[in-house]
Scaffold this motif. Structure first.
Motif, PDB file in Angstrom:
ATOM      1  N   ILE A   1      13.456  31.692  26.993  1.00 48.15           N
ATOM      2  CA  ILE A   1      14.324  32.776  27.455  1.00 48.15           C
ATOM      3  C   ILE A   1      15.676  32.205  27.856  1.00 48.15           C
ATOM      4  CG2 ILE A   1      14.601  34.597  29.159  1.00 48.15           C
ATOM      5  CD1 ILE A   1      11.509  34.666  29.310  1.00 48.15           C
ATOM      6  N   VAL A   2      16.676  32.476  27.044  1.00 57.67           N
ATOM      7  CA  VAL A   2      18.026  32.015  27.351  1.00 57.67           C
ATOM      8  C   VAL A   2      18.990  33.177  27.134  1.00 57.67           C
ATOM      9  CG1 VAL A   2      17.810  29.543  26.950  1.00 57.67           C
ATOM     10  CG2 VAL A   2      18.111  31.060  25.013  1.00 57.67           C
ATOM     11  N   GLY A   3      20.076  33.200  27.901  1.00 59.44           N
ATOM     12  CA  GLY A   3      21.051  34.271  27.753  1.00 59.44           C
ATOM     13  C   GLY A   3      21.064  35.173  28.965  1.00 59.44           C
ATOM     14  N   THR A   4      22.017  36.080  28.984  1.00 61.23           N
ATOM     15  CA  THR A   4      22.161  37.002  30.099  1.00 61.23           C
ATOM     16  C   THR A   4      21.958  38.416  29.588  1.00 61.23           C
ATOM     17  OG1 THR A   4      23.781  35.497  31.017  1.00 61.23           O
ATOM     18  CG2 THR A   4      23.696  37.708  31.963  1.00 61.23           C
ATOM     19  N   PRO A   5      21.023  39.151  30.190  1.00 58.95           N
ATOM     20  CA  PRO A   5      20.827  40.538  29.757  1.00 58.95           C
ATOM     21  C   PRO A   5      22.059  41.377  30.087  1.00 58.95           C
ATOM     22  CG  PRO A   5      19.532  40.056  31.711  1.00 58.95           C
ATOM     23  CD  PRO A   5      20.118  38.760  31.260  1.00 58.95           C
ATOM     24  N   SER A   6      22.299  42.404  29.296  1.00 54.82           N
ATOM     25  CA  SER A   6      23.562  43.136  29.425  1.00 54.82           C
ATOM     26  C   SER A   6      23.513  44.297  30.411  1.00 54.82           C
ATOM     27  CB  SER A   6      24.006  43.626  28.049  1.00 54.82           C
ATOM     28  OG  SER A   6      23.039  44.512  27.526  1.00 54.82           O
ATOM     29  N   THR A   7      22.329  44.755  30.789  1.00 54.50           N
ATOM     30  CA  THR A   7      22.240  45.939  31.654  1.00 54.50           C
ATOM     31  C   THR A   7      22.331  45.529  33.124  1.00 54.50           C
ATOM     32  OG1 THR A   7      20.754  46.844  29.994  1.00 54.50           O
ATOM     33  CG2 THR A   7      20.922  48.053  32.078  1.00 54.50           C
ATOM     34  N   VAL A   8      23.182  46.230  33.876  1.00 52.13           N
ATOM     35  CA  VAL A   8      23.373  45.842  35.281  1.00 52.13           C
ATOM     36  C   VAL A   8      22.793  46.859  36.260  1.00 52.13           C
ATOM     37  CG1 VAL A   8      25.384  44.384  34.857  1.00 52.13           C
ATOM     38  CG2 VAL A   8      25.688  46.831  35.289  1.00 52.13           C
ATOM     39  N   GLY A   9      22.434  48.028  35.764  1.00 51.25           N
ATOM     40  CA  GLY A   9      21.875  48.998  36.684  1.00 51.25           C
ATOM     41  C   GLY A   9      21.217  50.151  35.952  1.00 51.25           C
ATOM     42  N   VAL A  10      20.354  50.863  36.679  1.00 47.74           N
ATOM     43  CA  VAL A  10      19.667  52.014  36.099  1.00 47.74           C
ATOM     44  C   VAL A  10      19.610  53.110  37.162  1.00 47.74           C
ATOM     45  CG1 VAL A  10      17.403  51.029  36.684  1.00 47.74           C
ATOM     46  CG2 VAL A  10      17.560  52.800  34.920  1.00 47.74           C
ATOM     47  N   ALA A  11      19.826  54.343  36.735  1.00 48.75           N
ATOM     48  CA  ALA A  11      19.710  55.493  37.646  1.00 48.75           C
ATOM     49  C   ALA A  11      18.286  56.020  37.548  1.00 48.75           C
ATOM     50  CB  ALA A  11      20.713  56.570  37.261  1.00 48.75           C
ATOM     51  N   VAL A  12      17.611  56.068  38.708  1.00 48.84           N
ATOM     52  CA  VAL A  12      16.189  56.419  38.711  1.00 48.84           C
ATOM     53  C   VAL A  12      15.973  57.745  39.423  1.00 48.84           C
ATOM     54  CG1 VAL A  12      13.879  55.661  39.405  1.00 48.84           C
ATOM     55  CG2 VAL A  12      15.598  53.959  38.756  1.00 48.84           C
ATOM     56  N   GLN A  13      15.132  58.579  38.837  1.00 47.52           N
ATOM     57  CA  GLN A  13      14.676  59.807  39.489  1.00 47.52           C
ATOM     58  C   GLN A  13      13.164  59.872  39.341  1.00 47.52           C
ATOM     59  OE1 GLN A  13      17.535  62.136  36.961  1.00 47.52           O
ATOM     60  NE2 GLN A  13      17.544  63.479  38.757  1.00 47.52           N
ATOM     61  N   ALA A  14      12.522  60.540  40.287  1.00 48.59           N
ATOM     62  CA  ALA A  14      11.070  60.695  40.190  1.00 48.59           C
ATOM     63  C   ALA A  14      10.680  62.102  40.613  1.00 48.59           C
ATOM     64  CB  ALA A  14      10.373  59.660  41.065  1.00 48.59           C
ATOM     65  N   LEU A  15       9.595  62.562  40.011  1.00 54.13           N
ATOM     66  CA  LEU A  15       9.174  63.937  40.237  1.00 54.13           C
ATOM     67  C   LEU A  15       7.659  63.987  40.155  1.00 54.13           C
ATOM     68  CD1 LEU A  15      10.934  66.781  38.307  1.00 54.13           C
ATOM     69  CD2 LEU A  15       8.464  66.797  38.563  1.00 54.13           C
ATOM     70  N   ARG A  16       7.038  64.660  41.144  1.00 57.83           N
ATOM     71  CA  ARG A  16       5.584  64.750  41.104  1.00 57.83           C
ATOM     72  C   ARG A  16       5.150  66.201  41.133  1.00 57.83           C
ATOM     73  NH1 ARG A  16       1.459  62.465  45.640  1.00 57.83           N
ATOM     74  NH2 ARG A  16       2.442  64.171  46.790  1.00 57.83           N
ATOM     75  N   THR A  17       4.305  66.570  40.194  1.00 62.18           N
ATOM     76  CA  THR A  17       3.699  67.902  40.194  1.00 62.18           C
ATOM     77  C   THR A  17       2.247  67.713  40.633  1.00 62.18           C
ATOM     78  OG1 THR A  17       2.888  67.752  37.927  1.00 62.18           O
ATOM     79  CG2 THR A  17       5.166  68.511  38.215  1.00 62.18           C
ATOM     80  N   PRO A  18       1.495  68.784  40.812  1.00 63.50           N
ATOM     81  CA  PRO A  18       0.083  68.591  41.194  1.00 63.50           C
ATOM     82  C   PRO A  18      -0.697  67.767  40.171  1.00 63.50           C
ATOM     83  CG  PRO A  18       0.745  70.847  41.598  1.00 63.50           C
ATOM     84  CD  PRO A  18       1.904  70.189  40.888  1.00 63.50           C
ATOM     85  N   GLU A  19      -0.215  67.718  38.926  1.00 60.56           N
ATOM     86  CA  GLU A  19      -0.968  66.994  37.894  1.00 60.56           C
ATOM     87  C   GLU A  19      -0.395  65.621  37.566  1.00 60.56           C
ATOM     88  OE1 GLU A  19       0.423  70.134  36.764  1.00 60.56           O
ATOM     89  OE2 GLU A  19      -1.266  71.186  37.667  1.00 60.56           O
TER      90      GLU A  19
END
Lengths: 240, 375
Positions: A78-96
């Motif tokens: 594993i060599v190199g630098t990944p390009s992604t610096v951030g992610v926007a996260v949301q979460a949602l729970r239903t009864p199922e």
């Protein structure tokens, strides 16, 4: 053939990284702490289909911006630098079901593999299989496995289990669904699983108030694959 | 890194795993002087193992025209250039192996070919180019030569693919040293494709996992030689098992040709993988070129080949090539005949070392017909 010094080096480096990174919450015996690294889940009492990243219900869920770092290089290739610096996260729970929505910037679309030099964009959400933050977020270990929900831009979602570097294996029961969509220069992906499950292998999501969670993003154009990825280096807390 | 002994280099070298030689080693010998690049081996392999979707550009066996033919494009010159010029004087190799030359923190020096490198197998290799008007001729500053190089996976003693896989999806069988890739474990990271200097691990874009030559193990387990060997119309190949270099058996035809007579030489031994396919070098090619490709024994090997007719046992071993579809575990020369034996000492081949010449009468009395030469 027997594994020799490579394993030892990896394990000692891992121990170093745990200490150097100040990942207190990842140490054995430590309990998950309610810190600032929390993703709040929108809990709904009625059934809603949030499978699509464009489902209207997502407008009601809080958006948490999660910074990503290069993953710990679990092996020497594993060599190199990944390009992604951030992610926007949301979460949602239903009864199922539990739904996790990820959105991140990626100007290059890598949805197909045409030959040996091409890799696809991908994302993953990781939980400790035992629900405890004492599990290492670096792919787990033989005694404390991790359960991973993975999405790939070629359309393949997978439920996976891992017990340390190099052990990632598809789960016996494939219970994860995922849908990815393009929006301008980003990916929007929803991964989902029913709360109740028929196997003891995967993370239990029924009757919890919170669960440790980690995220990973791969950019195919940057030849990211395997441990060459952008990740959260410590557990976050997914609060229901 | 562990210290392992590489007999082809005559020294110890660094390898990520400890040495664990198999009970016997799958091996193959190619007589490059006899290969005509008919590609029967390539087609036999393809129809047997790689006829499916995603395998279109996958040639577990290929034959390329040297010095300017390659599959994938430039595979050997690309890695030779990265490795740099090394001292190839022998008998102990003092240069760097690909493991020695690994960039800091990596297992091995390698590179991932471009997709286009796989796109044109053999195209233009034996063709002249441009317009050739009447009387045209070519002058070059050096002698003109070429030869055909048939290639399969080398089932190396110290495989680069195995050493580079982060998931231990590749393993070497202890019973015969065949190197296999577990496709159910592979996740398509292509570290093996990048690491193998011979570029004999292929990525399948359809299944998204890698594949490689399996040494026809179902045949080999049943005592038969590989498809590419048994279908070879030029009888240029001999496939069988080799013993460890300290347990040489002179009656094993592969041990005899490789370890005793040193007539067949490994392909790019300087890479440090201890590859287990061996080549009788072409006798008409400049030694400087051959030395880089097959190591420091080429002058002796080509000289020996030219004098093979003087050595009854050597001639016998060479006559076993293509003599039987079964694996010869041992052989014996008796008078004008060579005999091949299987693992239970049962005779499986009996071949005259000199093909008998029969001259027939021009007129066939029995059939009342003249025998005419239709050619």
């Amino acid at each position: 053939m027997r594994l020799t010094s490579t394993t030892t080096v990896v394990i000692s480096l891992l121990a170093l990284a745990l200490v150097a990174g100040g990942l207190g919450s990842a140490r054995v015996g430590a309990q998950p702490k309610a810190g600032s690294n929390v993703v709040k889940t929108l809990a709904l009492r009625q059934h809603v289909d949030a499978t699509s990243p464009e489902a209207a219900v997502w407008k009601r869920a809080a958006v948490t911006r999660v910074a990503l770092q290069p993953a710990f290089p679990g092996h020497p290739s594993i060599v190199g630098t990944p390009s992604t610096v951030g992610v926007a996260v949301q979460a949602l729970r239903t009864p199922e079901s539990l739904y996790v929505r990820l959105e991140w910037r990626d100007a290059t679309v890598d949805t197909t593999v045409t030959g040996p030099g091409r890799f696809v964009d991908a994302a993953a959400v990781q939980f400790p299989a035992n629900g405890l933050a004492s599990t290492t977020p670096f792919m787990g270990d033989p005694a404390n496995r991790v359960n991973i929900w993975s999405w790939r831009a070629d359309g393949r979602p997978q439920a996976l289990l891992a017990a340390g570097f190099g052990t990632l294996t598809p789960a016996a029961v494939q219970n994860v669904r995922a849908l990815g969509m393009r929006a301008a220069e980003s990916w929007q992906v929803v991964l989902t699983r029913r709360l109740a499950i028929s196997t003891d292998d995967d993370v239990k999501l029924v009757g919890l108030r919170e669960i440790p969670v980690a995220f990973a993003i791969w950019n195919g154009s940057n030849r990211e694959r395997d441990g060459f990825k952008a990740v959260t280096l410590a557990w976050w807390t997914l609060r229901f | 890194m562990a210290k392992v002994y590489n007999w082809q280099l005559g020294r110890e070298m660094d390898y990520p795993y400890e040495s664990r030689r198999p009970e016997r080693q799958f091996a193959m010998i190619f007589d490059t002087n006899k290969c005509i690049a008919c590609q029967t081996c390539t087609v036999a392999c393809k129809t047997t193992w790689t006829p499916g979707r995603g395998q279109e550009y996958m040639f577990w066996n290929n034959v390329e025209t040297k010095p300017y033919g390659y599959y994938p494009l430039g595979w050997d010159v690309n890695i030779l250039e990265r490795l740099g010029v090394q001292d190839m004087d022998g008998p102990v190799y003092r240069g760097k192996t690909l493991f020695d030359a690994a960039p800091a923190g990596e297992v091995i020096l390698g590179y991932l070919p471009e997709d286009i490198d796989y796109a044109h197998p053999n195209i233009g290799e034996d063709d002249s180019v441009g317009v050739m008007p009447q009387g045209a001729h070519l002058t070059t500053p050096h002698m003109q030569w070429m030869f055909y190089l048939p290639r399969i996976c080398n089932h190396c003693t110290y495989p680069a693919c195995l050493s580079a896989c982060p998931r231990q999806s590749i393993y070497k069988r202890k019973e015969d040293g065949i190197v296999l890739l577990d496709q159910s474990r592979c996740r398509g990271y292509r570290e093996c494709v990048r690491a193998c200097p011979y570029k004999k691990v292929y990525f399948n874009a359809q299944t998204r996992v890698s594949e490689k030559c399996i040494g026809c193990y179902p045949a080999v387990e049943g005592g038969r030689q590989t498809q590419c060997t048994t279908t070879c119309i030029g009888k240029i190949r001999l496939q069988g098992f080799m013993n460890a270099p300290d347990k040489v058996n002179e009656d094993n035809p592969l041990d005899y040709l490789v370890l005793v007579k040193k007539l067949a030489l490994p392909l790019y031994p300087q890479f440090g993988l201890e590859p287990n396919t061996y080549y009788i070098p072409p006798i008409h090619v400049p030694p400087a070129y051959l030395r880089q490709m097959f190591g420091w024994g080429v002058e002796q090997a080509t000289a020996l080949y030219r004098k093979a007719h003087e050595d009854r046992k050597l001639l016998g071993a060479l006559t076993l090539f293509g003599a039987t579809p079964e694996i010869s575990h041992s052989f014996r020369v008796d008078g004008d005949w060579v005999y091949g034996y299987d693992g239970k000492q049962a005779e499986i081949a009996r071949v005259p070392i000199k093909e008998p010449v029969v001259i027939r009468d021009v007129y066939d009395i029995k059939h009342k017909a003249y025998r005419t030469n239709i050619t």
